[in-house]
Design an enzyme around this catalytic site. Structure first.
Site, PDB file in Angstrom:
ATOM      1  N   ASP A   1      33.883 -28.225  19.789  1.00 34.38           N
ATOM      2  CA  ASP A   1      33.075 -27.809  18.635  1.00 34.38           C
ATOM      3  C   ASP A   1      31.725 -27.214  19.011  1.00 34.38           C
ATOM      4  O   ASP A   1      31.077 -26.591  18.173  1.00 34.38           O
ATOM      5  CB  ASP A   1      32.829 -29.006  17.700  1.00 34.38           C
ATOM      6  CG  ASP A   1      34.109 -29.497  17.069  1.00 34.38           C
ATOM      7  OD1 ASP A   1      35.113 -28.779  17.155  1.00 34.38           O
ATOM      8  OD2 ASP A   1      34.106 -30.609  16.510  1.00 34.38           O
TER       9      ASP A   1
ATOM     10  N   ASP B   1       0.854  -1.179   0.000  1.00 37.91           N
ATOM     11  CA  ASP B   1       0.000   0.000   0.000  1.00 37.91           C
ATOM     12  C   ASP B   1       0.898   1.240   0.000  1.00 37.91           C
ATOM     13  O   ASP B   1       2.089   1.160   0.295  1.00 37.91           O
ATOM     14  CB  ASP B   1      -0.896  -0.017   1.243  1.00 37.91           C
ATOM     15  CG  ASP B   1      -2.063   0.950   1.126  1.00 37.91           C
ATOM     16  OD1 ASP B   1      -2.201   1.583   0.072  1.00 37.91           O
ATOM     17  OD2 ASP B   1      -2.811   1.078   2.106  1.00 37.91           O
TER      18      ASP B   1
ATOM     19  N   ASP C   1      -4.936  -3.349   5.454  1.00 40.02           N
ATOM     20  CA  ASP C   1      -5.331  -2.880   6.781  1.00 40.02           C
ATOM     21  C   ASP C   1      -6.813  -3.027   7.069  1.00 40.02           C
ATOM     22  O   ASP C   1      -7.235  -3.018   8.216  1.00 40.02           O
ATOM     23  CB  ASP C   1      -4.924  -1.419   6.973  1.00 40.02           C
ATOM     24  CG  ASP C   1      -5.549  -0.488   5.942  1.00 40.02           C
ATOM     25  OD1 ASP C   1      -6.315  -0.969   5.087  1.00 40.02           O
ATOM     26  OD2 ASP C   1      -5.266   0.722   5.990  1.00 40.02           O
TER      27      ASP C   1
END
Length: 818
Positions: free
Chosen positions: A644, A299, A547
């Site tokens: 590790d 928008d 919206d």
């Protein structure tokens, strides 16, 4: 009729009597339940089984170490899930529903939880009704009550008669109303049945499902390999208990103990990063899909622009009548209506007093389909109809000379070219006031909405990432065109399509043109759905912003539905991502983070598997050759978890990869966690490290006949090599020698230093020599270890080179007409 509502004293009294307007939520899992859930991992099953077998074999130290490994994984998983639960609670708190109430005669926006019994609540399209109550005023008021009744058909409510009750959680589809609150929180109908509307349900994502399948297959592979070794030993008439012990050692070597924790950390970190940038991701699925989004339909108002509106131009035929019309057809529900309201006040024309003195008898609320609002108000027995809306539409409802009409249309076009949002206002007080003819033109109003800072740069970043941008707006064409040009788009006639054309064009025709279109103007919510469908049919991954209540269908249909923070509750529920700051930049940040998350997970999986499979090759080879095991269980666990463990996790903390952001989203979408180049890389590393370590172990065992020395050199090789080639894994697509961010991940550097330091401690500290069965090594042996590490780095770089060469030959230019 003037609606005063409650005053502050009445609000406090009501709250003390009835409490807060909150629903009972589903209790979060207790820490004990979360802890128990950690046992569901198939890798944990194998670890527990190996610990039990070690106990049976009276290998108490090994059994204890396995118990520690299980405990470590359980606790790490527990704390990650527990923190994720706390994060989810925090996210719910960010999604605070709001409502407009009338207090002391003034419309006021408050949190829904602060509503009290007796409050007057103003309701309009898209609102989720925040409490139970009765309508005292209504205009064409339609409510969807599916959450209570299961019926999808909206129900017409009226303040007159029995059908005047409205209920918490139901949704206003159309019209306007004012309700008086009669019940709140747990006393409401929905509260009685104990539903939690605030709960966000987390579902397993495709990535999580892939990882679970991967873990299960890995367990099957471990079982098969261990079974083969056991059977081979039995056929060779070796001791059953010894072969069982060998199988346990092999299983420990194969299990990537740190992998589940590393992936969990990466996903949690990604969501938190997006949240810091004001993007609320409701589901992890959205993070994954955002990473491969190829088209963003955005928008204009409030997303590309600031949404802070200000009236800057007017052209009224009759100012007093125009201001009256702007007041009466105004519900103060949006930034636009508020801006107009503030403008009216500055003209020394008290809009609230006027609004209160003229009772509204009829209303057609504004919606994006018809693009205007009609209000009929009565004062002293006389009625007046006022309309505000798209000027080119409502102008057709007026009796006006052709020359004047043309002048108005030219002015509308001119204002729109300046980037203004333009509205018209008309009225009439005679005849059929609901009939859309014979209105009087009162004038134009121009509203300025500045472009958001940084949006232009964000659009350029999206283009570089191969993401197409399409502006889908209900605004006037010229206004959208001005904004698009300001943002750097080159706009020609073929790049624009208006809603009236979009309405009549077929989907097949649209499919042929849509790649060129940058602006869709005067678009309705129904047309948004058409745009999404066509783009998806063309193979695009579509993100759509919205919206309004009518946007919900398009948001649901899109691969990523994006709602702005001031969207209706219905739009927010349909969305996957909510922009807490309404800013387009947040969408691009989320897309980049989605790409980075998937890239980091691929790196961590490949790295951890390379380490584990190298040990499988080493131990499997030694068993086939009839040699002692080159590594003990405690050495394997020390290498996996102590040395590790931290690098496994912090490798997923990579924050920059410019090349990744420039890749075609369609290419990224097709990538698997383990694609062919990655599988080839894992095999090459596993064979290189495994066979090199096997050769080293065999050579020194024969030369020195010292099993602990041979094991220590092998242990040093296995533990050191992966701490060196991990830097080549920072970027699996670009050469280690060309990257500019080799040392930017400070955590990784410290993790590697930590791993090497713990390795040296394991080899040179006498107390650990006894526990780990290691011996101090002379400097010469470290040259051999470093040599194997360099060979491994060479293989990683060779795979990258071959892969890049193939990609450059096959690469097609990314189409992006934006």
């Amino acid at each position: 009729m003037i609606r005063q509502g409650l005053n502050e004293n009445q609000v406090l009294e009501s709250r003390q009597k009835f409490g807060e307007n909150i629903l009972p939520t589903k209790e979060n899992n207790s820490w004990f339940i979360i802890l128990l859930s950690q046992f569901k991992s198939p890798l944990i099953y194998i670890l527990v089984a190996t610990a039990i077998i070690s106990l049976i074999l009276k290998e108490y130290i090994n059994a204890g170490l396995m118990a520690l490994v299980v405990t470590f994984n359980l606790l790490m998983g527990f704390f990650q899930e527990y923190n994720a639960q706390k994060t989810l609670i925090a996210l719910r708190n960010l999604l605070k529903p709001e409502a407009i109430v009338i207090r002391n005669g003034i419309n006021k926006k408050i949190e829904a939880k602060d509503i009290v019994v007796g409050d007057l609540v103003v309701l309009g399209p898209g609102d989720k009704i925040p409490a139970d109550g009765e309508l005292i005023e209504d205009v064409n008021f339609l409510v969807k009550e599916a959450i209570l009744t299961g019926e999808e058909e909206a129900v017409l409510k009226s303040s007159i008669g029995k059908n005047n009750l409205v209920f918490m959680g139901t949704v206003v589809i159309y019209g306007r109303g004012i309700m008086k609150v009669t019940k709140i929180g747990i006393q409401t109908e929905i509260g009685k049945i104990g539903q939690s509307l605030a709960e966000i349900k987390e579902e397993k994502t495709p990535l999580q499902i892939k990882l679970e399948k991967f873990a299960t297959r890995l367990v099957y592979l471990i079982i098969v390999i261990c079974s083969i070794i056991f059977l081979v030993g039995i056929l060779r008439h070796q001791n059953i208990l010894q072969m069982l012990k060998m199988s346990v050692i092999l299983a420990v070597a194969a299990i990537p103990e740190g992998l589940p924790v590393a992936i969990m950390v990466i996903l949690s970190l990604g969501m938190k990063k997006v949240l810091k940038r004001k993007g609320l991701v409701k589901k992890l699925l959205a993070m994954e899909t955002l990473g491969v989004t190829s088209v963003i339909c955005t928008d204009k108002t409030g997303t590309l622009t600031e949404g802070v509106m200000k009236v800057v131009k007017t052209d009224f035929m009759d100012q007093e009548k125009a201001l009256l019309g702007l007041t009466l057809a105004n519900n103060q529900r949006s930034n636009l209506e508020t801006a107009i309201w503030d403008y009216i006040r500055k003209k020394h024309f008290n809009p609230q007093d006027i609004f209160n003195s003229m009772a509204r008898t009829f209303e057609e609320p504004f919606d994006n389909e018809k693009k205007y609002m009609l209000s009929i108000n009565q004062i002293n027995g006389n009625e007046t109809a006022s309309i505000i809306g798209a000027p080119e539409i409502i102008l057709q409802m007026c009796d006006i000379e052709p020359d004047k009409k043309q002048d108005i249309l030219e002015k509308i076009s001119h204002w729109a070219e300046e980037g203004l949002k333009v509205l018209g206002v008309i009225s009439k007080n005679q005849g059929d006031l609901k009939d859309k003819n014979n209105f009087t033109w009162l004038g134009l109003i121009g509203i300025q909405d500045p472009i958001r800072k940084g949006v232009k740069e964000a659009i350029n970043v999206a283009r570089e990432a191969g993401i197409k941008i399409k502006i889908v707006t209900g605004d006037y064409r010229k206004t959208a065109e001005k904004v698009a040009r300001s943002l750097g788009f080159n706009i020609a006639e073929k790049n624009i399509m208006e809603g009236n054309t979009l309405e009549i064009i077929s989907e097949d025709e649209l499919k042929e043109k849509i790649d060129d279109i940058i602006i869709f103007s005067r678009v309705t919510p129904r047309q948004k759905l058409k745009i999404v469908k066509v783009l998806q049919e063309k193979g695009e991954v579509v993100a759509m912003t919205g919206d309004g209540i009518n946007d919900a269908t398009a948001l649901k249909k899109a691969d990523i539905g994006i709602a702005v923070n001031n969207a209706t509750d219905v739009a927010k529920e349909a969305a996957d991502l909510i922009l807490l700051n309404n800013n387009f930049k947040t969408i691009i940040a989320a897309c980049k983070e989605g790409r980075l998350i998937f890239s980091n997970i691929k790196k961590v999986v490949a790295y951890v598997l390379s380490n584990s499979f190298a040990e499988i090759v080493l131990i499997f080879g030694a068993i086939l050759m009839g040699l002692p095991t080159p590594l003990t269980i405690i050495q394997i666990l020390w290498a996996h978890l102590i040395c590790d463990g931290p690098p496994d996790i912090v490798l997923g903390f990579e924050t920059r990869n410019k090349a990744l952001h420039e890749e075609d989203p369609k290419t990224l979408r097709k990538e698997e966690i383990l694609d062919k180049p990655i599988i080839a890389l894992i095999i090459l590393i596993s064979l290189t490290v495994g066979l090199s370590s096997l050769f080293i172990f065999t050579h020194f065992l024969k030369q020195t006949d010292q099993i602990n020395l041979a094991r220590t050199i092998t242990f040093a090789t296995v533990a050191t090599v992966d701490l060196i080639y991990i830097f080549a894994f920072k970027d699996l697509k670009n050469s280690l020698f060309r990257t500019k961010n080799l040392f930017d991940n400070k955590r990784l550097i410290w993790a590697v230093i930590y791993g090497l330091l713990l390795l040296l401690i394991a080899i040179y500290v006498p107390a650990l020599n006894k526990i780990l069965e290691t011996v101090p090594l002379k400097p010469f042996y470290w040259l051999i270890v470093i040599g194997v590490a360099l060979i491994t780095v060479f293989w990683v770089e060779l795979i990258k080179y071959i892969r890049n060469g193939r990609n450059s030959n096959n690469q097609m230019p990314v189409e992006n007409n934006n």
